[in-house]
Design an enzyme around this catalytic site. Structure first.
Site, PDB file in Angstrom:
ATOM      1  N   ASP A  26      -5.207   9.666   2.951  1.00 43.24           N
ATOM      2  CA  ASP A  26      -4.512  11.009   3.433  1.00 43.24           C
ATOM      3  C   ASP A  26      -5.761  11.900   4.170  1.00 43.24           C
ATOM      4  O   ASP A  26      -6.758  12.306   3.426  1.00 43.24           O
ATOM      5  CB  ASP A  26      -3.943  11.801   2.293  1.00 43.24           C
ATOM      6  CG  ASP A  26      -3.239  13.163   2.790  1.00 43.24           C
ATOM      7  OD1 ASP A  26      -2.934  13.287   4.145  1.00 43.24           O
ATOM      8  OD2 ASP A  26      -2.865  13.829   1.945  1.00 43.24           O
ATOM      9  N   ASP A  30      -1.120  15.854   2.915  1.00 45.30           N
ATOM     10  CA  ASP A  30       0.432  16.021   2.594  1.00 45.30           C
ATOM     11  C   ASP A  30       0.827  14.934   1.533  1.00 45.30           C
ATOM     12  O   ASP A  30       1.850  14.703   1.215  1.00 45.30           O
ATOM     13  CB  ASP A  30       1.256  15.814   3.994  1.00 45.30           C
ATOM     14  CG  ASP A  30       0.971  14.507   4.396  1.00 45.30           C
ATOM     15  OD1 ASP A  30       0.166  13.734   4.066  1.00 45.30           O
ATOM     16  OD2 ASP A  30       1.817  14.152   5.452  1.00 45.30           O
ATOM     17  N   ASP A  34      -2.746   8.493   6.437  1.00 49.15           N
ATOM     18  CA  ASP A  34      -2.582   8.579   8.010  1.00 49.15           C
ATOM     19  C   ASP A  34      -3.384   7.903   8.678  1.00 49.15           C
ATOM     20  O   ASP A  34      -4.318   7.267   8.227  1.00 49.15           O
ATOM     21  CB  ASP A  34      -2.381  10.241   8.462  1.00 49.15           C
ATOM     22  CG  ASP A  34      -3.409  10.746   7.695  1.00 49.15           C
ATOM     23  OD1 ASP A  34      -4.494  10.444   7.682  1.00 49.15           O
ATOM     24  OD2 ASP A  34      -3.330  11.953   6.990  1.00 49.15           O
ATOM     25  N   ASP A 103       2.626  -4.009  12.929  1.00 49.26           N
ATOM     26  CA  ASP A 103       3.813  -4.715  12.402  1.00 49.26           C
ATOM     27  C   ASP A 103       4.981  -4.369  12.931  1.00 49.26           C
ATOM     28  O   ASP A 103       5.416  -3.531  13.565  1.00 49.26           O
ATOM     29  CB  ASP A 103       3.996  -3.929  10.991  1.00 49.26           C
ATOM     30  CG  ASP A 103       4.689  -4.603  10.013  1.00 49.26           C
ATOM     31  OD1 ASP A 103       5.609  -5.509  10.394  1.00 49.26           O
ATOM     32  OD2 ASP A 103       4.305  -4.776   8.825  1.00 49.26           O
ATOM     33  N   ASP A 331       4.910  -5.775  -0.650  1.00 49.85           N
ATOM     34  CA  ASP A 331       6.415  -6.232  -1.315  1.00 49.85           C
ATOM     35  C   ASP A 331       6.040  -7.114  -2.753  1.00 49.85           C
ATOM     36  O   ASP A 331       6.977  -6.939  -3.740  1.00 49.85           O
ATOM     37  CB  ASP A 331       6.988  -7.378  -0.513  1.00 49.85           C
ATOM     38  CG  ASP A 331       7.372  -6.562   1.028  1.00 49.85           C
ATOM     39  OD1 ASP A 331       7.851  -5.391   0.790  1.00 49.85           O
ATOM     40  OD2 ASP A 331       7.517  -7.690   1.814  1.00 49.85           O
TER      41      ASP A 331
HETATM   42  O1  TEU Z   1      10.128  -8.136   3.905  1.00 54.55           O
HETATM   43  C1  TEU Z   1      11.060  -9.067   4.028  1.00 54.55           C
HETATM   44  C2  TEU Z   1      11.434  -9.733   2.664  1.00 54.55           C
HETATM   45  O2  TEU Z   1      11.848 -11.002   2.683  1.00 54.55           O
HETATM   46  C3  TEU Z   1      11.578  -8.988   1.531  1.00 54.55           C
HETATM   47  O3  TEU Z   1      12.922  -8.609   1.292  1.00 54.55           O
HETATM   48  C4  TEU Z   1      11.238  -9.588   0.429  1.00 54.55           C
HETATM   49  O4  TEU Z   1      11.734 -10.601  -0.037  1.00 54.55           O
HETATM   50  C5  TEU Z   1      11.070  -8.583  -0.944  1.00 54.55           C
HETATM   51  O5  TEU Z   1      10.592  -7.293  -0.410  1.00 54.55           O
HETATM   52  C6  TEU Z   1      10.557  -8.956  -2.021  1.00 54.55           C
HETATM   53  O6  TEU Z   1      10.406  -8.206  -3.008  1.00 54.55           O
HETATM   54  C7  TEU Z   1       9.921  -7.259   4.899  1.00 54.55           C
HETATM   55  C8  TEU Z   1       9.032  -6.272   4.773  1.00 54.55           C
HETATM   56  O7  TEU Z   1       7.946  -6.942   4.199  1.00 54.55           O
HETATM   57  C9  TEU Z   1       9.605  -5.320   3.751  1.00 54.55           C
HETATM   58  O8  TEU Z   1       9.044  -4.368   3.204  1.00 54.55           O
HETATM   59  C10 TEU Z   1      10.915  -4.729   4.258  1.00 54.55           C
HETATM   60  O9  TEU Z   1      11.546  -3.963   3.196  1.00 54.55           O
HETATM   61  C11 TEU Z   1      11.783  -5.660   4.888  1.00 54.55           C
HETATM   62  O10 TEU Z   1      11.083  -6.749   5.521  1.00 54.55           O
HETATM   63  C12 TEU Z   1      12.773  -5.264   5.706  1.00 54.55           C
HETATM   64  O11 TEU Z   1      12.286  -5.026   6.988  1.00 54.55           O
END
Ligand code: TEU
Length: 523
Positions: A26, A30, A34, A103, A331
């Site tokens: 950051d 905030d 960023d 992305d 994720d």
């Molecule tokens: O993730 C896609 C995806 O397959 C996720 O649903 C994944 O299975 C899950 O997060 C596992 O816990 C992508 C992005 O990486 C994720 O951050 C987004 O939320 C999702 O697409 C929707 O755009």
């Protein structure tokens, strides 16, 4: 250097480092990271020894899914900066000889995107068909049985226009209709916008989702579903994902990228090997350079399992297809939380010595483990909608701990998510001074990967090994290395001799033996 080494493109030789922009640095107090913050921390990325940075979404967004709900594909979210800040960051990245990937989120936009606002305004709006609208099913309910990845029906009723729209994720993330030529052109224009600005490629979000079967048939029931897994998995996504028509779109994206020269497309694709490999396309009609391979995330940390995973994956690749490996992301659960720090060191050696492009996730180079998220601080919409399954993604999205100053040097205020509980000792500055730290292991591994062509561009063969141990050879020209990984906490008798180049443990390695939790690279 031999020919094929110099010929190998950067995205084959190199390593990708994923930055989650909300949680890197950051710069404006905030509590949210960023672009200027990322620019200020590029020293860390450069000294780590990676080659490319992939930024999770930085576009204007209501942040219902933390940027994976894009409200403008060609802008920058004010909380992250503006186009001028982006251009400065890109120039700074390039000045260090690094690449920058953005992305791209093609399956869905935000419901706040002006395209969706127009689309939902009336059935006759020219943009109506840019999204997926359907009449109710015969019973007046949703048009079919499809389930959102985040739980609940994938269809949302729109009372004003009397139809349902499709959303594979949140209702705030309506799916775009890639069968509509105008939408398709507009999305490709968005890619062009960033290529023209100089980005080196894209990670493409849920690429295998972007086309749905004509006629929208019900998805079949998954016979293996049980209440301990997500609601999404009640059904097999046969008709809602991985449609043949999507490959033509991937090929179109690739042709666009190739028109710019040395750019790369990484596709986020979760599929079994045979279907996964098709996303490379063919030599004449290539699709993505790197269909992301998540098998290290999805499979048990077990030598026999991984040996089979590696062999099957290698065997599934088309002759021209270059492999890649991932074991962390914004994720997935943290690798050190899954398997503990000692084995996370072995995992780092695995990831950085397998054949194929590795992707590292920020913070894994510090060995960040489990981060408890108090219930009142949970932010992940997937977790909030399906509590109790242990699928929360916040624990991997916590701020980078830079030093022992307040808020770990990440911010001057309380960050949007809590820090790792051990941030006072587990931070970049502390590990920079500690030769035994995870950070040094990552730097050593990345240095070795650059110096040793067998690791970056060599062949790979799996070798016989005792239970609990994974052994393989990497070779290029006359150079040959062996990698021995003890995936257990017991010493293992392994017949090796030669010169150890790097161990995951301190102290001398012992020929004929792999110490508990030892990974070893031998020349
Ligand atoms: O993730 C896609 C995806 O397959 C996720 O649903 C994944 O299975 C899950 O997060 C596992 O816990 C992508 C992005 O990486 C994720 O951050 C987004 O939320 C999702 O697409 C929707 O755009």
């Amino acid at each position: 250097m031999t020919n094929d080494e110099t010929d190998a493109p950067w995205w084959q030789r190199g390593t990708i480092y994923q930055i989650y922009p909300r949680s890197f640095q950051d710069s404006d107090g905030d509590g949210i990271g960023d672009l200027a913050g990322i620019e200020a921390r590029l020293d860390h990325v450069a000294t780590l020894g990676v080659d490319a940075i992939w930024l999770s979404p930085i576009f204007p967004s209501p942040m219902a899914d933390f940027g994976y709900d894009v409200a403008d594909y060609v802008g920058i979210a004010p909380m992250f900066g503006d186009l001028a800040a982006f251009d400065r960051l890109l120039a700074a990245v390039h000045a260090r000889g690094l690449k920058l990937l953005l992305d791209f989120v093609p399956n869905h936009s935000s419901d706040q995107h002006p395209w969706f606002q127009a689309s939902r305004s009336s059935r006759s709006d020219p943009r109506r068909d840019w999204y997926i609208w359907r009449d109710p099913g015969p019973d007046g309910g949703p048009p079919n049985n499809w389930i959102s990845d985040f739980g609940g029906s994938a269809w949302e009723w729109d009372a004003a226009t009397g139809q349902y729209y499709l959303h594979a994720f949140l209702k705030e993330q309506p799916d775009l209709n890639w069968r509509n030529p105008a939408l398709r052109a507009a999305m490709l224009d968005a890619m062009r916008f960033w290529f023209d600005r100089g980005v080196d490629g894209f990670r493409i979000d849920v690429l295998w989702h972007i086309v749905k079967a004509e006629g929208f048939p019900d998805n079949p029931v998954n016979p293996d579903w049980h209440p301990g897994i997500t609601e999404r998995d009640r059904l097999l996504q046969r008709h809602s994902t991985d449609q043949p028509e999507a490959h033509a779109i991937a090929a179109e994206m690739r042709a666009l990228a190739d028109g710019y020269g040395d750019r790369v497309l990484v596709g986020e694709i979760f599929l079994p090997n045979d279907r996964h490999a098709r996303w490379y396309g063919t030599p004449d009609t290539p699709e993505v350079h790197l269909p992301f391979n998540f098998q290290l995330v999805e499979n048990a940390w077990d030598a026999a399992v991984l040996r089979r995973v590696i062999a099957d994956y290698e065997a599934s690749l088309p002759a021209f297809g270059w492999p890649n490996w991932v074991f962390g992301s914004h994720d997935a659960p943290r690798i050190a939380a899954r398997i503990g720090e000692a084995q996370a060191r072995v995992a780092a050696m695995l990831l950085l010595t397998l054949r194929g492009t590795p992707t590292l996730y920020q913070g894994d180079e510090l060995g960040i483990g489990e981060v408890p998220i108090p219930p009142d601080r949970v932010r992940d919409p997937q977790d909030l909608r399906q509590p109790g399954l242990g699928i929360g993604r916040d624990r991997s999205r916590t701020p980078m701990p830079w030093d022992a100053s307040p808020f770990a040097g990440f911010s001057t205020t309380e960050p949007w998510l809590p820090l790792n509980p051990d941030w006072r000792t587990r931070n970049v500055a502390a590990q920079d001074r500690d030769p035994t730290a995870m950070l040094q292991l990552y730097r050593d591994l990345l240095r070795l990967r650059r110096a040793q062509s067998p690791l970056s561009v060599g062949t790979m063969s799996l070798l016989d090994a005792p239970d609990g141990v994974l052994v393989y050879a990497r070779a290029h020209g006359d150079a040959r290395l062996r990698i021995l990984l003890n995936l257990t906490a017991q010493d293992a008798i392994v017949d090796w001799h030669g010169t150890p180049l790097l161990s995951t443990l301190e102290g001398p390695s012992v020929p004929g033996l792999l110490r508990a939790n030892e990974g070893l690279i031998i020349a």
